[in-house]
Design an enzyme around this catalytic site. Structure first.
Site, PDB file in Angstrom:
ATOM      1  N   CYS A   1      15.420 -44.480  62.942  1.00  0.00           N
ATOM      2  CA  CYS A   1      14.806 -43.513  63.852  1.00  0.00           C
ATOM      3  C   CYS A   1      13.291 -43.738  63.920  1.00  0.00           C
ATOM      4  CB  CYS A   1      15.102 -42.086  63.413  1.00  0.00           C
ATOM      5  SG  CYS A   1      14.307 -40.853  64.484  1.00  0.00           S
TER       6      CYS A   1
ATOM      7  N   LYS B   1      15.163 -31.595  77.326  1.00  0.00           N
ATOM      8  CA  LYS B   1      16.584 -31.653  76.971  1.00  0.00           C
ATOM      9  C   LYS B   1      17.194 -30.255  76.971  1.00  0.00           C
ATOM     10  CE  LYS B   1      15.408 -31.751  72.045  1.00  0.00           C
ATOM     11  NZ  LYS B   1      15.433 -32.565  70.815  1.00  0.00           N
TER      12      LYS B   1
ATOM     13  N   CYS C   1      17.092 -32.497  64.461  1.00  0.00           N
ATOM     14  CA  CYS C   1      18.421 -33.086  64.626  1.00  0.00           C
ATOM     15  C   CYS C   1      19.424 -32.654  63.554  1.00  0.00           C
ATOM     16  CB  CYS C   1      18.314 -34.608  64.655  1.00  0.00           C
ATOM     17  SG  CYS C   1      17.399 -35.240  66.067  1.00  0.00           S
TER      18      CYS C   1
ATOM     19  N   ARG D   1      23.155 -32.055  77.675  1.00  0.00           N
ATOM     20  CA  ARG D   1      23.728 -33.088  76.815  1.00  0.00           C
ATOM     21  C   ARG D   1      25.168 -32.768  76.418  1.00  0.00           C
ATOM     22  NH1 ARG D   1      18.654 -35.202  73.111  1.00  0.00           N
ATOM     23  NH2 ARG D   1      17.197 -35.520  74.845  1.00  0.00           N
TER      24      ARG D   1
ATOM     25  N   LYS E   1      20.870 -28.114  75.734  1.00  0.00           N
ATOM     26  CA  LYS E   1      22.083 -28.220  74.914  1.00  0.00           C
ATOM     27  C   LYS E   1      22.970 -27.000  75.108  1.00  0.00           C
ATOM     28  CE  LYS E   1      19.723 -31.016  71.425  1.00  0.00           C
ATOM     29  NZ  LYS E   1      19.288 -31.120  70.009  1.00  0.00           N
TER      30      LYS E   1
ATOM     31  N   CYS F   1      19.843 -35.711  58.882  1.00  0.00           N
ATOM     32  CA  CYS F   1      19.756 -36.541  60.076  1.00  0.00           C
ATOM     33  C   CYS F   1      19.702 -38.011  59.649  1.00  0.00           C
ATOM     34  CB  CYS F   1      18.528 -36.167  60.896  1.00  0.00           C
ATOM     35  SG  CYS F   1      16.965 -36.594  60.091  1.00  0.00           S
TER      36      CYS F   1
ATOM     37  N   ARG G   1      24.669 -42.967  71.972  1.00  0.00           N
ATOM     38  CA  ARG G   1      25.394 -41.729  71.660  1.00  0.00           C
ATOM     39  C   ARG G   1      26.404 -41.477  72.776  1.00  0.00           C
ATOM     40  NH1 ARG G   1      21.220 -37.812  71.733  1.00  0.00           N
ATOM     41  NH2 ARG G   1      20.685 -38.521  69.646  1.00  0.00           N
TER      42      ARG G   1
ATOM     43  N   CYS H   1      11.927 -35.478  60.293  1.00  0.00           N
ATOM     44  CA  CYS H   1      10.794 -35.065  61.124  1.00  0.00           C
ATOM     45  C   CYS H   1      11.110 -33.673  61.654  1.00  0.00           C
ATOM     46  CB  CYS H   1      10.566 -36.064  62.262  1.00  0.00           C
ATOM     47  SG  CYS H   1      11.677 -35.849  63.671  1.00  0.00           S
TER      48      CYS H   1
END
Length: 565
Positions: free
Chosen positions: A435, A209, A478, A148, A211, A429, A78, A474
């Site tokens: 994935c 993470k 995302c 990110r 964002k 996603c 990414r 899931c």
């Protein structure tokens, strides 16, 4: 190390980061290992900080196991593209690499307003990073426990305001980057140098993470409530004067764990533009020091706010930054999608937003999307803007070039007047086959699902209307299904949790309506609900508002108490 770190058992990821020599690990040695196509031990996790996830093709995993072969390991990369802007030369370079060096040949636009390569085998990984560097792109900190890729509203019409907002998105991204030289040393053969500290992120980086977005009302195209930190642009006479700051949004959860939940961000207040970097730094530093490092499922900023209190977190940010939040300035969100088609900016330039289903740019029979983008890049004089809705804007087109670009776009299927409003407002996603976390289909399932939902809208006489529909494989969030009017969250093969009650502008979390159901159950339910919406709704009432007003689901006001109740 915080007091919490000294008194509680830390998750193994904390050991991994601490022992990584500032994200270097033994990645270089792993690159030379020809016995396996994957990365081993801690490096499997560490490459994420360099923008990559190790994956394999799950469609062929079983067959390879029968042949006593390891899974077909590869990486997804990414890129870091603050604000999603990429120039034509860069586009041509990534197009060439995708065609020649990846297993799938595609460029995928993501909900993080950047692009991904899928299916890069180990021998091509270093060359990929060096190719990106040669055109001014990297993948530093697009995954892992760091800040990110920073999103920014595309807003092609108000070009001057967008330029200011975009510049701040870039500044925030650069300010919050890791200081370690590990990326340059490993992938670019940079000179090795000792790293002694990470002044903002800390030696163990963040608990989880993080964002960040910059958004220009009235379009909430970046879905602010999906993010830890959001700067909402406040302008006067077309000039940026500051930001309202929202903290603590996030959508990921864990099936069966009621201590996890999606959550909206809280409004901390307004700051003048000159304090932007200080506030960004210290929201990060407070989360760095106060976030949960023992349980990663509760490590995001949203849980820190609910544990310590919004006021305590805000006051600590003010103390560290030396800045007091002012009362928030008025703003309103009215949309959050992309305006597909041509629009003209205040500067007289033209901008063409192309709808790309699931962001997958590839050549299909009769629809050569990838070739079309390549041909446009060869003649385009402006830039491309990747959107947080997985679409692509050909931006800054002078009047005299408009017809040539439209001709190419139509020839290659990039403009398709048959796309419905429902298609344009549906998202998925990646999920299977690449994935490793996917429990159910998403991207591959979306086209057939949308077609069926279109059929239901037509059946009930509202074919031109739409529902914000999102499908994810899931519960990690995302595809931002937990801000949809109808969100399907993968639970197992062909099974989804069905959530209802988000709204058109992305300011409400939906609530669980049906659990672990297949299409033969949730589609008839949707049929009935769309029928009621068509006949019982108030004027202008969106589907998500209707299901709450009609008592079909309860509104989620405070996620910690309402989401699982």
């Amino acid at each position: 190390m915080s007091e919490q770190d000294k008194t509680v058992k830390l998750s193994d990821n904390e050991r991994l980061k601490r022992e990584s020599n500032f994200l270097r690990g033994t990645i270089e040695a792993d690159l030379q290992d020809e016995i396996t196509g994957g990365f081993t031990a801690d490096n499997f996790q560490l490459i994420r900080f360099h923008g990559m996830y190790q994956q394999d093709d799950r469609d062929i995993r079983g067959e390879r196991a029968k042949q006593k072969l390891e899974p077909l390991h590869n990486v997804m990369l990414r890129a870091r593209m603050p604000g999603g802007i990429i120039n034509p030369d860069q586009w041509l370079a990534i197009d060439k690499f995708a065609e020649e060096k990846t297993m799938y040949g595609s460029i995928r636009l993501t909900t993080r307003q950047t692009f991904q390569f899928h299916g890069v085998l180990k021998p091509n990984i270093k060359g990929m990073h060096q190719m990106l560097d040669s055109v001014g792109i990297d993948s530093i900190a697009t995954a892992g426990d760091v800040n990110r890729n920073v999103l920014c509203t595309t807003n092609p019409i108000e070009s001057e305001l967008h330029q200011e907002a975009y510049e701040w998105a870039t500044k925030i991204s650069e300010h919050l980057l890791p200081r370690t030289r590990a990326y340059a040393e490993i992938w670019l053969d940079g000179e090795k140098s000792e790293t002694t500290e990470e002044p903002i992120l800390g030696s163990n980086y963040l608990p989880r993470k993080f964002k960040t977005t910059v958004v220009i009302p009235p379009n909430n195209d970046v879905d602010v409530h999906a993010n830890d930190l959001n700067f909402i642009a406040i302008s006067e006479n077309g000039k940026l004067v500051g930001f309202n700051v929202l903290v603590g949004g996030g959508l990921a959860m864990t099936h069966g764990d009621t201590a996890t939940y999606p959550r909206k961000a809280d409004d901390f207040g307004f700051i003048p533009v000159e304090h932007t970097l200080a506030i960004a730094e210290h929201v990060v530093s407070v989360q760095r020091d106060w976030g949960n490092r023992s349980n990663r499922k509760n490590a995001k900023t949203k849980y820190t706010l609910d544990r310590v209190g919004v006021n305590a977190f805000r006051e600590e940010v003010e103390s560290r930054a030396g800045v007091k939040f002012e009362t928030s300035r008025p703003y309103e969100f009215t949309t959050r999608g992309d305006n597909i088609g041509w629009v003209e900016g205040i500067d007289g330039k033209h901008h063409l937003a192309l709808f790309i289903q699931s962001g997958r740019i590839l050549d299909y029979p009769g629809k050569t999307l990838k070739t079309g983008c390549r041909e446009i890049a060869k003649i385009h004089q402006g830039d491309f803007r990747m959107t947080a809705n997985q679409n692509l804007i050909i931006a800054g087109v002078p009047t005299e070039q408009k017809s040539a670009i439209e001709k190419l776009a139509r020839e290659h299927g990039l403009i398709d007047d048959s796309h419905s409003n429902q298609q344009k407002n549906s998202m998925a996603c990646v999920a299977l086959p690449t994935c490793p976390l996917a429990m159910a289909e998403s991207e591959r399932y979306l086209p057939s699902l949308v077609e069926k939902v279109e059929g239901l809208l037509t059946k009930h006489g509202i074919a031109d209307d739409n529902i914000i529909l999102r499908v994810i494989g899931c519960p990690n969030g995302c595809g931002r299904a937990m801000l949809a009017e109808v969100g399907l969250v993968g639970k197992g093969p062909g099974k989804y949790n069905m959530h209802l009650g988000g709204n058109r502008i992305g300011t409400r979390v939906p609530k669980l309506y049906k659990e672990n159901v297949s299409e033969d159950i949730f589609l008839p339910e949707l049929d009935n609900l769309i029928g009621r919406w068509a006949t019982e709704r108030n004027e202008g009432e969106c589907f998500g508002d209707f299901v709450i007003r009609a008592g079909i689901v309860q509104e989620v006001k405070i996620s910690k108490t309402d989401f699982h109740s």
